[in-house]
Design a protein around this motif. Structure first.
Motif, mmCIF file in Angstrom:
data_model
loop_
_atom_site.group_PDB
_atom_site.id
_atom_site.type_symbol
_atom_site.label_atom_id
_atom_site.label_comp_id
_atom_site.label_asym_id
_atom_site.label_seq_id
_atom_site.Cartn_x
_atom_site.Cartn_y
_atom_site.Cartn_z
ATOM 1 N N ARG A 1 3.816 -1.150 9.045
ATOM 2 C CA ARG A 1 5.239 -1.470 8.950
ATOM 3 C C ARG A 1 5.435 -2.973 9.077
ATOM 4 O O ARG A 1 4.782 -3.625 9.901
ATOM 5 C CB ARG A 1 6.026 -0.758 10.045
ATOM 6 N N PHE A 2 6.318 -3.526 8.250
ATOM 7 C CA PHE A 2 6.573 -4.959 8.180
ATOM 8 C C PHE A 2 5.339 -5.748 7.730
ATOM 9 O O PHE A 2 5.261 -6.961 7.923
ATOM 10 C CB PHE A 2 7.114 -5.505 9.509
ATOM 11 N N ARG B 1 2.597 -7.601 5.193
ATOM 12 C CA ARG B 1 2.755 -8.515 4.060
ATOM 13 C C ARG B 1 1.444 -8.595 3.296
ATOM 14 O O ARG B 1 0.384 -8.849 3.888
ATOM 15 C CB ARG B 1 3.132 -9.923 4.528
ATOM 16 N N MET C 1 10.567 -0.431 0.616
ATOM 17 C CA MET C 1 11.573 -0.133 1.636
ATOM 18 C C MET C 1 10.992 0.725 2.751
ATOM 19 O O MET C 1 11.219 0.453 3.936
ATOM 20 C CB MET C 1 12.759 0.583 0.991
ATOM 21 N N LYS C 2 10.229 1.750 2.382
ATOM 22 C CA LYS C 2 9.637 2.612 3.399
ATOM 23 C C LYS C 2 8.477 1.878 4.046
ATOM 24 O O LYS C 2 7.432 1.664 3.451
ATOM 25 C CB LYS C 2 9.147 3.913 2.768
ATOM 26 N N SER D 1 9.145 -1.189 5.301
ATOM 27 C CA SER D 1 9.621 -2.582 5.303
ATOM 28 C C SER D 1 8.501 -3.552 4.938
ATOM 29 O O SER D 1 8.268 -4.559 5.613
ATOM 30 C CB SER D 1 10.221 -2.940 6.670
ATOM 31 N N LYS D 2 7.807 -3.250 3.841
ATOM 32 C CA LYS D 2 6.650 -4.041 3.439
ATOM 33 C C LYS D 2 7.048 -5.134 2.453
ATOM 34 O O LYS D 2 8.056 -5.038 1.758
ATOM 35 C CB LYS D 2 5.595 -3.130 2.808
ATOM 36 N N THR D 3 6.221 -6.162 2.395
ATOM 37 C CA THR D 3 6.458 -7.309 1.521
ATOM 38 C C THR D 3 5.245 -7.567 0.649
ATOM 39 O O THR D 3 4.109 -7.548 1.133
ATOM 40 C CB THR D 3 6.742 -8.577 2.352
#
Length: 317
Positions: A221-222, A224, A245-246, A248-250
């Motif tokens: 989660r989160f 990058r 979105m699921k 919160s990845k970049t």
């Protein structure tokens, strides 16, 4: 002067030594007598015209050189192209003085691949203390520096991929906490296992194709993922925005050429990298040196993943 000039696009076989006119510096440029040129994986794309920026023929490849200016300065310079030659021209803001204690090989490893590693970790992925980092091709020019910098800057756990047992041993010696096979089959599971059962926070990815897909699936989660190459020459699967979105990845992209309009984006990081090298805290890896007549072999070795670290080209032989 002697230079490697291509008159057709293709593989290593198109790299030929030619006698060409010595370059003439224009306003704001410096002429450099080349002691060594750097060889990069991007050069293999430039030679076949599959790089992000399209090339025109005839072309002298080579993006960076180290040598002397007419007034005796020892500089390392980004030249864009023209580096595989006895002399090259650089725009003055991109010719950086090399301090004592930094070898020619060190300087060439740092000016392009070192600044890339710096921006991948600081600018694009925003590494925070304690985060886990996966570095693909950890024995390569960018990877070997990224492994060391991630540890210096407080990463909690650094994992590197490498294609052989010997290379995996090398990245562990550079400070990686774990080294794994980079084959895409089952890669997600190996990444998570190497991170002690947890997905990773940051991935530095330059292979593309299935390696990109498996690496994305291993993000926490989160997390990058920064993509900065496509060594496999394969396309990854399209990423549905809902998958970002699921969790919160970049996904971010990085290309050092986007820093070229502002020399400070190169000079500042390079000064820091030079200081770390002189202090013995950072060890650039020079993996081999080739003569101009051996340039095709250098490209073959690089494409076959037989090399480590930074490769150098000696225009005198």
């Amino acid at each position: 002067m002697r230079a490697v000039q291509i008159t057709e696009f293709g593989g290593p076989e198109v790299l030929k030594i030619s006698e060409v006119e010595e370059p003439t510096p224009g306003a704001g440029q410096v002429l450099i007598t080349v002691d060594r040129a750097g060889i990069n994986y991007a050069d293999t794309h430039q030679v076949e015209n599959s790089y992000l920026s399209k090339a025109t023929l005839p072309l002298i490849p080579g993006g960076e050189v180290v040598g002397r200016t007419a007034d005796g300065r020892r500089v390392v310079a980004l030249v864009g192209s023209g580096g595989y030659a006895e002399k090259a021209v650089a725009h003055a803001p991109y010719a950086f003085d090399v301090p004592e204690g930094v070898s020619d090989g060190d300087a060439l490893a740092l000016v392009l691949q070192g600044t890339t590693a710096w921006h991948l970790l600081k600018t694009s992925s925003h590494l925070q203390q304690g985060e886990s980092v996966l570095v693909h091709a950890g024995a390569g020019g960018v990877g070997s520096l990224a492994v060391q910098l991630a540890k210096l800057w407080g990463a909690g756990r650094v994992i590197a991929t490498a294609s052989s047992e010997e290379k995996r041993k090398q990245v562990l010696e550079l400070g990686a906490d774990a080294a794994i096979d980079g084959d895409p089959e089952g890669l997600k599971d190996r990444i998570i296992e190497a991170n002690e059962g947890r997905p990773v926070d940051i991935v530095l990815e330059m292979v593309g194709g299935r390696t990109f897909d498996e690496s994305f699936d291993a993000l926490d989660r989160f997390g990058r993922l920064v993509t900065f190459g496509a060594a496999s020459r394969e396309a990854a699967q399209p990423v549905d925005p809902r998958r970002l979105m699921k969790g919160s990845k970049t996904i971010a992209g990085f290309w050092l050429a986007d820093c070229f309009k502002n020399p400070a984006l190169l000079g500042g990081p390079l000064t820091e990298l030079f200081d770390l090298t002189v202090a013995g805290k950072l060890r650039p890896i020079v993996g081999g040196e080739y003569g101009l007549s051996e340039v095709a072999t250098a490209h073959e070795d690089m494409r076959a993943r037989r090399t480590v670290g930074k490769l150098l080209l000696d225009p005198a032989r």
